[in-house]
Design a protein around this motif. Sequence first.
Motif, PDB file in Angstrom:
ATOM      1  N   THR A 134       0.838  -1.189   0.000  1.00  0.00           N
ATOM      2  CA  THR A 134       0.000   0.000   0.000  1.00  0.00           C
ATOM      3  C   THR A 134       0.869   1.233   0.000  1.00  0.00           C
ATOM      4  N   GLU A 135       0.478   2.146  -0.853  1.00  0.00           N
ATOM      5  CA  GLU A 135       1.193   3.416  -0.885  1.00  0.00           C
ATOM      6  C   GLU A 135       0.426   4.391   0.009  1.00  0.00           C
ATOM      7  N   THR A 136       1.136   4.964   0.987  1.00  0.00           N
ATOM      8  CA  THR A 136       0.467   5.952   1.831  1.00  0.00           C
ATOM      9  C   THR A 136       1.265   7.227   1.843  1.00  0.00           C
ATOM     10  N   ILE A 137       0.603   8.318   2.173  1.00  0.00           N
ATOM     11  CA  ILE A 137       1.325   9.566   2.360  1.00  0.00           C
ATOM     12  C   ILE A 137       1.458   9.780   3.864  1.00  0.00           C
ATOM     13  N   PRO A 138       2.357  10.652   4.311  1.00  0.00           N
ATOM     14  CA  PRO A 138       2.521  10.834   5.757  1.00  0.00           C
ATOM     15  C   PRO A 138       1.237  11.334   6.415  1.00  0.00           C
ATOM     16  N   LYS A 139       1.141  11.039   7.711  1.00  0.00           N
ATOM     17  CA  LYS A 139       0.013  11.531   8.494  1.00  0.00           C
ATOM     18  C   LYS A 139      -0.044  13.046   8.462  1.00  0.00           C
ATOM     19  N   ILE A 175      -4.068  11.334  11.252  1.00  0.00           N
ATOM     20  CA  ILE A 175      -4.743  10.464  10.283  1.00  0.00           C
ATOM     21  C   ILE A 175      -3.996  10.524   8.948  1.00  0.00           C
ATOM     22  N   ILE A 176      -3.952   9.356   8.281  1.00  0.00           N
ATOM     23  CA  ILE A 176      -3.399   9.316   6.922  1.00  0.00           C
ATOM     24  C   ILE A 176      -4.550   9.566   5.953  1.00  0.00           C
ATOM     25  N   TYR A 177      -4.382  10.554   5.086  1.00  0.00           N
ATOM     26  CA  TYR A 177      -5.487  10.944   4.222  1.00  0.00           C
ATOM     27  C   TYR A 177      -5.449  10.304   2.834  1.00  0.00           C
ATOM     28  N   TYR A 178      -4.419   9.534   2.585  1.00  0.00           N
ATOM     29  CA  TYR A 178      -4.390   8.855   1.283  1.00  0.00           C
ATOM     30  C   TYR A 178      -3.668   7.522   1.420  1.00  0.00           C
ATOM     31  N   ALA A 179      -4.332   6.453   1.078  1.00  0.00           N
ATOM     32  CA  ALA A 179      -3.720   5.121   1.079  1.00  0.00           C
ATOM     33  C   ALA A 179      -4.289   4.354  -0.105  1.00  0.00           C
ATOM     34  N   ALA A 180      -3.403   3.739  -0.878  1.00  0.00           N
ATOM     35  CA  ALA A 180      -3.889   3.041  -2.068  1.00  0.00           C
ATOM     36  C   ALA A 180      -3.059   1.797  -2.322  1.00  0.00           C
ATOM     37  N   PRO A 181      -3.684   0.710  -2.693  1.00  0.00           N
ATOM     38  CA  PRO A 181      -2.912  -0.460  -3.102  1.00  0.00           C
ATOM     39  C   PRO A 181      -2.053  -0.056  -4.299  1.00  0.00           C
ATOM     40  N   ILE A 182      -0.801  -0.487  -4.281  1.00  0.00           N
ATOM     41  CA  ILE A 182       0.076  -0.096  -5.383  1.00  0.00           C
ATOM     42  C   ILE A 182      -0.344  -0.808  -6.656  1.00  0.00           C
ATOM     43  N   GLN A 183      -0.555  -0.051  -7.682  1.00  0.00           N
ATOM     44  CA  GLN A 183      -1.005  -0.622  -8.946  1.00  0.00           C
ATOM     45  C   GLN A 183      -0.525   0.280 -10.075  1.00  0.00           C
ATOM     46  N   GLU A 184      -0.432  -0.293 -11.247  1.00  0.00           N
ATOM     47  CA  GLU A 184       0.039   0.465 -12.400  1.00  0.00           C
ATOM     48  C   GLU A 184      -0.981   1.515 -12.794  1.00  0.00           C
ATOM     49  N   SER A 238      -8.354   4.493  -0.417  1.00  0.00           N
ATOM     50  CA  SER A 238      -8.623   5.745  -1.131  1.00  0.00           C
ATOM     51  C   SER A 238      -8.894   5.601  -2.626  1.00  0.00           C
ATOM     52  N   VAL A 239      -8.849   4.376  -3.151  1.00  0.00           N
ATOM     53  CA  VAL A 239      -9.041   4.271  -4.601  1.00  0.00           C
ATOM     54  C   VAL A 239     -10.012   3.174  -5.013  1.00  0.00           C
ATOM     55  N   SER A 240     -10.569   3.380  -6.193  1.00  0.00           N
ATOM     56  CA  SER A 240     -11.412   2.373  -6.808  1.00  0.00           C
ATOM     57  C   SER A 240     -10.514   1.399  -7.554  1.00  0.00           C
ATOM     58  N   VAL A 241     -10.646   0.094  -7.276  1.00  0.00           N
ATOM     59  CA  VAL A 241      -9.757  -0.863  -7.922  1.00  0.00           C
ATOM     60  C   VAL A 241     -10.381  -1.531  -9.142  1.00  0.00           C
ATOM     61  N   LYS A 242     -11.682  -1.560  -9.182  1.00  0.00           N
ATOM     62  CA  LYS A 242     -12.300  -2.256 -10.305  1.00  0.00           C
ATOM     63  C   LYS A 242     -13.768  -1.869 -10.403  1.00  0.00           C
ATOM     64  N   THR A 243     -14.215  -1.570 -11.581  1.00  0.00           N
ATOM     65  CA  THR A 243     -15.633  -1.346 -11.799  1.00  0.00           C
ATOM     66  C   THR A 243     -16.094  -2.356 -12.831  1.00  0.00           C
ATOM     67  N   THR A 244     -17.119  -3.104 -12.486  1.00  0.00           N
ATOM     68  CA  THR A 244     -17.547  -4.176 -13.394  1.00  0.00           C
ATOM     69  C   THR A 244     -18.684  -3.714 -14.304  1.00  0.00           C
ATOM     70  N   PHE A 245     -18.884  -4.458 -15.354  1.00  0.00           N
ATOM     71  CA  PHE A 245     -19.992  -4.254 -16.307  1.00  0.00           C
ATOM     72  C   PHE A 245     -20.013  -2.868 -16.946  1.00  0.00           C
ATOM     73  N   GLN A 246     -18.855  -2.172 -16.941  1.00  0.00           N
ATOM     74  CA  GLN A 246     -18.863  -0.816 -17.503  1.00  0.00           C
ATOM     75  C   GLN A 246     -19.281  -0.787 -18.969  1.00  0.00           C
ATOM     76  N   ASP A 247     -18.799  -1.796 -19.727  1.00  0.00           N
ATOM     77  CA  ASP A 247     -19.088  -1.796 -21.163  1.00  0.00           C
ATOM     78  C   ASP A 247     -20.558  -2.032 -21.432  1.00  0.00           C
ATOM     79  N   THR A 248     -21.121  -3.021 -20.691  1.00  0.00           N
ATOM     80  CA  THR A 248     -22.530  -3.321 -20.863  1.00  0.00           C
ATOM     81  C   THR A 248     -23.371  -2.067 -20.634  1.00  0.00           C
ATOM     82  N   LEU A 249     -23.011  -1.336 -19.598  1.00  0.00           N
ATOM     83  CA  LEU A 249     -23.780  -0.145 -19.243  1.00  0.00           C
ATOM     84  C   LEU A 249     -23.564   0.970 -20.265  1.00  0.00           C
ATOM     85  N   THR A 267      -5.774   5.147   8.618  1.00  0.00           N
ATOM     86  CA  THR A 267      -6.240   5.974   7.510  1.00  0.00           C
ATOM     87  C   THR A 267      -7.675   6.402   7.748  1.00  0.00           C
ATOM     88  N   GLY A 268      -8.043   7.440   7.041  1.00  0.00           N
ATOM     89  CA  GLY A 268      -9.451   7.808   6.986  1.00  0.00           C
ATOM     90  C   GLY A 268      -9.954   7.477   5.604  1.00  0.00           C
TER      91      GLY A 268
END
Lengths: 260, 481
Positions: B26-31, B83-92, B133-144, B217-218
């Motif tokens: 997880t990538e976080t920024i300082p508190k 509080i840490i205001y940003y935390a995200a799984p590391i991803q490309e 802090s992040v969206s990792v996957k949204t499904t059915f986007q194409d169908t919609l 985190t918050g």
Amino acid sequence: MNTNEVSYMLEIKDLKVNIEDKEILKGINLHVNAGEVHAIMGPNGSGKSTLASALAGRDYFDITHGKILYEGKDLTELAPEDRAREGIFLGFQYPVEIPGVSMVNFLRTAINSMRKYRNQEPLPAGEFLKLMREKKKIVEIDSDLTNRSVNEGFSGGEKKKNEIFQMALLDTRLAILDETDSGLDIDALRIVANGVNYLRSPENATIIITHYQRLLDYIVPDFVHVLYKGRIVKSGDKSLAKELEEHGYDWIKQEVDMDA
Amino acid sequence: MTDQEKILNEVTGSDYKFGFYTDIDTETIPKGLNEDVIRIISAKKEEPEWLTESRLKAFRHWQGLKMPEWAHLQISEIDYQDIIYYAAPIQEAKYQNMDEVDPELIDTFNRLGIPLEEQKQLAGVAVDAVIDSVSVKTTFQDTLADKGIIFCSFSEAVKNHPDLIKKFMGSVVPYTDNYFAALNSAVFSDGSFCYIPKGVRCPMELSTYFRINAANTGQFERTLIVVEDDAYVSYLEGCTAPQRDENQLHAAIVEIVAMENSEVKYSTVQNWYPGDKEGKGGIYNFVTKRGICKGDNSKISWTQVETGSAITWKYPSCILRGNNSVGEFYSVAVTNNYQQADTGTKMIHIGKNTRSTIISKGISAGKSQNSYRGLVKVLKGAENARNFSQCDSLLLGDKCGAHTFPYLEVDNKTAIVEHEATTSKIGEDQIFYCNQRGIDTENAISLIVNGYAKEVLNKLPMEFAVEAQKLLAITLEGSVG
């Protein structure tokens, strides 16, 4: 068979019960065989409902002395739900309302809890509904009653019919009907009595607790007991009920109070 | 032991089933919270200048505010610098294909009952999965998308649909609205955006699943739903978090805009970690949710099942501006142990013939406090406005509290406003009646509570109603079986 060769369905031995340090039952002795119908009569405050509650396992009182054996098992060691699962049914004097819970849902939960206790699979929905239809006929119950919430908005008569309906549905072996006749008009009384009579069989037993004799015009008991001041003071056959009808309870009270 | 004592023992024995933590990079920024932190968040999101400025404006406003104290809640002081205001799984980048998603993440959502693979999902439910802090996957986007529906993470929407975001973000809940709205407007990280074009009935349930994973985190997400004329959508959000001794802050904003003849159903099953039996840990859930029925004949319906969080502070509301518009609020709020909830709604009648319904069912157990707080406001021009409110409280045991705070402000004589309230205790009589029919005490409570909440549970989409029923049972029962 028991070693003493007498196997009662229910045996109450010198049962004493306190509510908040006041002794309500002062040594009850009673035995009930399968196939029998017993009526327990008595004036108000004699301890009739306490006896019913003690059999069903309510816990607002203490059993200070004595034993209750049901099919040889010590009943006081069983939780209320396990007593029910063993076939003991209490018809409530004041059936309780449970808003938002349909009779269908309630009864299916009840039946499946009992089946689980007996290591049986839950009853499939179709079979359950069929069973409900059959049993409804016995008490001439309206079919929409089972879609309503448990006892909610039921009339007095509907509530009592609903109790008998449940008694029929839940594989009852020993039924204890606590003042089932109170608040019933003649038609409802007849229907309730028909239900009880329909379920009468050599395997089952019934204890009818009542203040009045009139229910016994429809359900003929094998034995009648008079409960007064926490003791069974007189037992007899159906003629005892007639006697009480004619002379009231006063003569018995006098007899007992004089002895004391 | 009396039945009452048994109930108390059983309900305090319950376990939180979603308390696990996933060990992912997880990538976080300082508190800490200051303008630099806000610039960092904005930069991480590659946001346009206007949005960075909007965040800073909100932050400066927030600095001048004090935490509100009017709620019936005991809140220990929150150190916003801790509080840490940003935390995200590391991803490309945002995952397009499932095989790019960290298997740990897929597994996490599987354990939560939210499979990210489309073929494994409940038919007819599209999910936006947000972790920290992040969206990792949204499904059915194409169908919609085939129907012109936009369903994506908030960050994506900022990039791909800036005009819509600029137009509607903050239009229902401005940053000046309240303390937590200002905070969110400054530091929000992700969330969902949903846009249903004119005349389209969204063919599937849309849902966002919020998961807090990282420690300290918050989570500050935003959801924006815009439904054009004659369109319809049913939306569901679910939330869980790991079991920790520290309190974690969740301050979200949800905004709904409903145009003419449109309808939005918004359902929440909130199951944030509630803290342990002694009241240690748990999520502080301070959320501002509001919808506006902008067009005539529009309808917004809020349904919420609130079982989690150490503290809940939320009032999903409806501004009924269009004539003949309808607002609904159906709520079941359960508190156990030391949980506190102060929740309800605001129905603001502006248009003519506007109608609102409020059904609130509070269930308190353990040593918890459960409050309903609701405002019904009828403005001068709201001819023939109608409101019906029903607020019921159910108490399990005698160490908990239930409170009702209704506010009525009526400035139009043609309005009819009704309020009914009841408080009841789960009865020993009811439980014994069930026992006598072979039902044990635990199942009896579940049966009685679900019966009590049925009116609200019936409003949930079917699949979720079943889940919610189970959740109620889990929240209130012991860990038997």
